[in-house]
Scaffold this motif. Structure first.
Motif, PDB file in Angstrom:
ATOM      1  N   CYS A   1       0.824  -1.206   0.000  1.00  0.00           N
ATOM      2  CA  CYS A   1       0.000   0.000   0.000  1.00  0.00           C
ATOM      3  C   CYS A   1       0.856   1.254   0.000  1.00  0.00           C
ATOM      4  CB  CYS A   1      -0.935  -0.019   1.206  1.00  0.00           C
ATOM      5  SG  CYS A   1      -1.968  -1.501   1.212  1.00  0.00           S
TER       6      CYS A   1
ATOM      7  N   TRP B   1      -3.974  -6.550   5.230  1.00  0.00           N
ATOM      8  CA  TRP B   1      -4.648  -6.254   3.968  1.00  0.00           C
ATOM      9  C   TRP B   1      -3.678  -5.920   2.850  1.00  0.00           C
ATOM     10  CZ3 TRP B   1      -2.401  -1.706   4.462  1.00  0.00           C
ATOM     11  CH2 TRP B   1      -2.420  -1.063   5.698  1.00  0.00           C
TER      12      TRP B   1
ATOM     13  N   CYS C   1      -4.422  -7.035  -0.672  1.00  0.00           N
ATOM     14  CA  CYS C   1      -5.461  -6.231  -1.330  1.00  0.00           C
ATOM     15  C   CYS C   1      -4.821  -5.124  -2.153  1.00  0.00           C
ATOM     16  CB  CYS C   1      -6.392  -5.592  -0.300  1.00  0.00           C
ATOM     17  SG  CYS C   1      -7.170  -6.713   0.868  1.00  0.00           S
ATOM     18  N   CYS C   2      -3.800  -4.504  -1.586  1.00  0.00           N
ATOM     19  CA  CYS C   2      -3.115  -3.407  -2.277  1.00  0.00           C
ATOM     20  C   CYS C   2      -2.320  -3.915  -3.473  1.00  0.00           C
ATOM     21  CB  CYS C   2      -2.202  -2.671  -1.310  1.00  0.00           C
ATOM     22  SG  CYS C   2      -3.096  -1.836   0.014  1.00  0.00           S
TER      23      CYS C   2
ATOM     24  N   ASP D   1      -3.105  -6.490  -5.347  1.00  0.00           N
ATOM     25  CA  ASP D   1      -4.106  -6.718  -6.394  1.00  0.00           C
ATOM     26  C   ASP D   1      -4.533  -5.392  -7.027  1.00  0.00           C
ATOM     27  OD1 ASP D   1      -4.049  -9.428  -5.897  1.00  0.00           O
ATOM     28  OD2 ASP D   1      -5.935  -9.459  -4.761  1.00  0.00           O
ATOM     29  N   HIS D   2      -4.724  -4.384  -6.191  1.00  0.00           N
ATOM     30  CA  HIS D   2      -5.113  -3.054  -6.667  1.00  0.00           C
ATOM     31  C   HIS D   2      -4.021  -2.465  -7.559  1.00  0.00           C
ATOM     32  CE1 HIS D   2      -6.050   1.330  -6.029  1.00  0.00           C
ATOM     33  NE2 HIS D   2      -7.239   0.861  -6.354  1.00  0.00           N
TER      34      HIS D   2
ATOM     35  N   LYS E   1     -13.208  -2.718  -5.054  1.00  0.00           N
ATOM     36  CA  LYS E   1     -12.664  -4.023  -4.650  1.00  0.00           C
ATOM     37  C   LYS E   1     -11.617  -3.844  -3.543  1.00  0.00           C
ATOM     38  CE  LYS E   1     -10.369  -8.117  -6.451  1.00  0.00           C
ATOM     39  NZ  LYS E   1      -9.703  -8.734  -7.605  1.00  0.00           N
ATOM     40  N   LEU E   2     -10.764  -2.824  -3.667  1.00  0.00           N
ATOM     41  CA  LEU E   2      -9.780  -2.538  -2.625  1.00  0.00           C
ATOM     42  C   LEU E   2     -10.476  -2.230  -1.306  1.00  0.00           C
ATOM     43  CD1 LEU E   2      -6.860  -1.863  -1.623  1.00  0.00           C
ATOM     44  CD2 LEU E   2      -7.340   0.499  -2.373  1.00  0.00           C
TER      45      LEU E   2
ATOM     46  N   CYS F   1     -12.017  -5.370   0.189  1.00  0.00           N
ATOM     47  CA  CYS F   1     -10.998  -6.318   0.644  1.00  0.00           C
ATOM     48  C   CYS F   1     -10.396  -5.870   1.978  1.00  0.00           C
ATOM     49  CB  CYS F   1      -9.914  -6.445  -0.428  1.00  0.00           C
ATOM     50  SG  CYS F   1      -8.637  -7.667  -0.063  1.00  0.00           S
ATOM     51  N   VAL F   2     -10.032  -4.604   2.081  1.00  0.00           N
ATOM     52  CA  VAL F   2      -9.449  -4.094   3.320  1.00  0.00           C
ATOM     53  C   VAL F   2     -10.468  -4.171   4.449  1.00  0.00           C
ATOM     54  CG1 VAL F   2      -8.461  -2.054   4.446  1.00  0.00           C
ATOM     55  CG2 VAL F   2      -7.770  -2.646   2.121  1.00  0.00           C
TER      56      VAL F   2
ATOM     57  N   ASN G   1     -10.952  -7.603   5.741  1.00  0.00           N
ATOM     58  CA  ASN G   1      -9.812  -8.036   6.542  1.00  0.00           C
ATOM     59  C   ASN G   1      -9.806  -7.364   7.913  1.00  0.00           C
ATOM     60  OD1 ASN G   1      -7.646  -9.923   5.277  1.00  0.00           O
ATOM     61  ND2 ASN G   1      -8.454  -8.712   3.587  1.00  0.00           N
TER      62      ASN G   1
ATOM     63  N   ALA H   1     -10.052   1.142   5.259  1.00  0.00           N
ATOM     64  CA  ALA H   1     -10.650   0.959   3.931  1.00  0.00           C
ATOM     65  C   ALA H   1     -11.279   2.255   3.434  1.00  0.00           C
ATOM     66  CB  ALA H   1     -11.694  -0.154   3.978  1.00  0.00           C
TER      67      ALA H   1
END
Length: 98
Positions: free
Chosen positions: A6, A24, A27-28, A30-31, A50-51, A54-55, A58, A64
């Motif tokens: 992130c 998380w 998630c970052c 993937d982002h 989606k981010l 996901c955060v 978690n 988030a």
């Protein structure tokens, strides 16, 4: 390409405070992959949602919230920053819908 978790110091701050990796961080990553590729305005919105989900899923809904609004404001493609939408492409504009 390796992604860096992130941006904006989020991962770094979490590690400094907790001594652990953020729960998380995936998630970052993937982002980041979605942002590297770029696409339409809708693609960007969906990546940001989606981010946020996901955060939040978690266990960190407040993080988030701030992350979502941070990427909505700071990830626009026309700023030509290294974290903008479509950063791995030479195109600095959205692709047309349709």
């Amino acid at each position: 390409k390796k992604y860096d978790g992130c941006s904006g110091g989020m991962s770094k701050t979490w590690r400094k405070v907790s001594g652990k990796n953020p729960p998380w961080e995936a998630c970052c990553d993937d982002h980041d992959q979605a942002y590297a590729k770029g696409g339409t305005c809708l693609d960007r919105l969906m990546a940001d949602i989606k981010l946020r989900r996901c955060v939040s899923n978690n266990g960190h809904p407040i993080w988030a919230f701030f992350m979502y609004y941070g990427v909505r404001m700071g990830g626009v493609p026309y700023l030509r920053t290294p974290w903008r939408w479509g950063f791995a492409t030479k195109c600095y504009h959205y692709k047309k819908e349709g």
